[in-house]
Design a protein around this motif. Structure first.
Motif, short mmCIF file in Angstrom:
data_model
loop_
_atom_site.label_atom_id
_atom_site.label_comp_id
_atom_site.label_asym_id
_atom_site.label_seq_id
_atom_site.Cartn_x
_atom_site.Cartn_y
_atom_site.Cartn_z
N CYS A 23 32.98 -15.25 43.12
CA CYS A 23 33.06 -13.79 43.31
C CYS A 23 32.04 -13.08 42.44
O CYS A 23 31.35 -12.15 42.89
CB CYS A 23 34.45 -13.26 42.95
N ASN A 28 28.80 -7.42 44.96
CA ASN A 28 29.47 -6.49 45.88
C ASN A 28 28.97 -6.60 47.32
O ASN A 28 29.04 -5.64 48.08
CB ASN A 28 29.35 -5.05 45.36
N ASP A 31 33.73 -7.10 50.43
CA ASP A 31 34.87 -6.43 49.81
C ASP A 31 36.21 -7.00 50.28
O ASP A 31 37.26 -6.44 50.00
CB ASP A 31 34.82 -4.90 50.03
N THR A 32 36.14 -8.11 51.03
CA THR A 32 37.38 -8.68 51.58
C THR A 32 37.35 -10.20 51.48
O THR A 32 36.35 -10.82 51.87
CB THR A 32 37.54 -8.28 53.07
N ILE A 33 38.43 -10.77 50.97
CA ILE A 33 38.53 -12.23 50.98
C ILE A 33 39.84 -12.64 51.65
O ILE A 33 40.79 -11.87 51.75
CB ILE A 33 38.42 -12.88 49.58
N LYS A 52 42.36 -8.58 43.39
CA LYS A 52 42.38 -7.13 43.63
C LYS A 52 41.97 -6.39 42.37
O LYS A 52 41.13 -5.49 42.41
CB LYS A 52 43.78 -6.68 44.07
N TYR A 55 38.15 -7.60 41.13
CA TYR A 55 37.00 -7.42 42.05
C TYR A 55 37.21 -6.32 43.08
O TYR A 55 36.31 -6.04 43.87
CB TYR A 55 36.68 -8.75 42.76
N TYR A 57 38.88 -6.34 45.68
CA TYR A 57 38.81 -6.85 47.05
C TYR A 57 40.07 -6.49 47.83
O TYR A 57 41.15 -6.39 47.27
CB TYR A 57 38.75 -8.39 47.05
#
Ligand code: XMP
Length: 215
Positions: A23, A28, A31-33, A52, A55, A57
């Motif tokens: 990560c 950046n 923004d989603t994992i 969350k 990061y 995310y």
């Protein structure tokens, strides 16, 4: 759900420290994992909050929930209570089981993703036969988010036709499983990529390259 660069990283690394390093390297660009059983079983459900908080995310939990309604409800409750933004639920278990997850998603104001057909070769034998019906059930239930395979573009296209242009499809199978990013995004809203990024010598560049290939 809005997903930066239409790219979701499948975080199937089984050591939190290594996962966090990826990560940090990627920065950046995403923004989603997506977190599944490999990381959750290895490091616990606390990993949702860690990603969350550290990061910022969005987290989709790929728990492929496939139990009776009462148990599905408990699984979804724990998932959302621990901070997930979305949960992936199997459709083959039927409307009542899916509804149990949908109700929890609504209660927490989070997203349910209905899994139609899976991306691996074995899915052709059983799941493929019912995937269109699963997608139709999702539409009847008012479900807006779906998972459909990047490895069989014709099937992805057919599932898109069933769920309609306003539904949101996320698609695994790009990279290691053979799917192509740009082609997939003709029919899906976001691609899911795991090993091609986190197993790469240079995850930052691998991510950049995938994003570039989608433009
Ligand atoms: P790779 O390493 O192949 O990772 O890029 C793909 C990720 O997606 C998951 N996966 C699926 N999840 N429906 C799902 O809900 C599917 O059809 C499917 N195919 C792959 C896989 O577990 C990994 O996290």
């Amino acid at each position: 759900m809005k997903i930066k660069n239409n790219l979701i990283l499948a975080m199937d690394i089984m050591e939190l420290q290594k996962a966090e390093k990826v990560c940090e390297t990627i920065g950046n660009q995403i923004d989603t994992i997506k977190i599944g059983y490999p990381l959750t079983l290895a490091e616990g459900i606390k990993t949702i909050k860690i990603f969350k908080e550290n990061y910022n995310y969005q987290i989709i939990c790929d728990y492929k929930v496939a139990d009776i309604p009462a148990t599905n409800s408990k699984i979804a409750e724990q998932t959302f209570k621990n901070g997930a933004d979305g949960i992936i639920t199997h459709g083959f278990v039927g409307e009542d089981s899916v509804k149990a997850c949908q109700d929890k998603a609504d209660e927490y104001n989070k997203d349910l993703f209905l899994l139609t057909e899976m991306s691996h070769p074995g899915a052709k034998r059983f799941l493929q036969k019912d995937a269109d019906e699963i997608a139709k059930m999702g539409v009847e239930m008012g479900i807006k988010n779906y998972v459909a395979p990047a490895t069989r573009i014709n099937r992805l296209k057919e599932i898109r036709e069933i769920v309609g242009k306003d539904s949101f499809i996320i698609s695994p199978g790009v990279g290691k499983q053979g799917g192509e990013a740009k082609k997939t995004l003709e029919y899906a809203n976001a691609i899911i990529v795991g090993r091609s990024i986190y197993e790469s010598e240079n995850p930052k560049k691998a991510t950049e390259d995938i994003i570039k290939s989608t433009k």
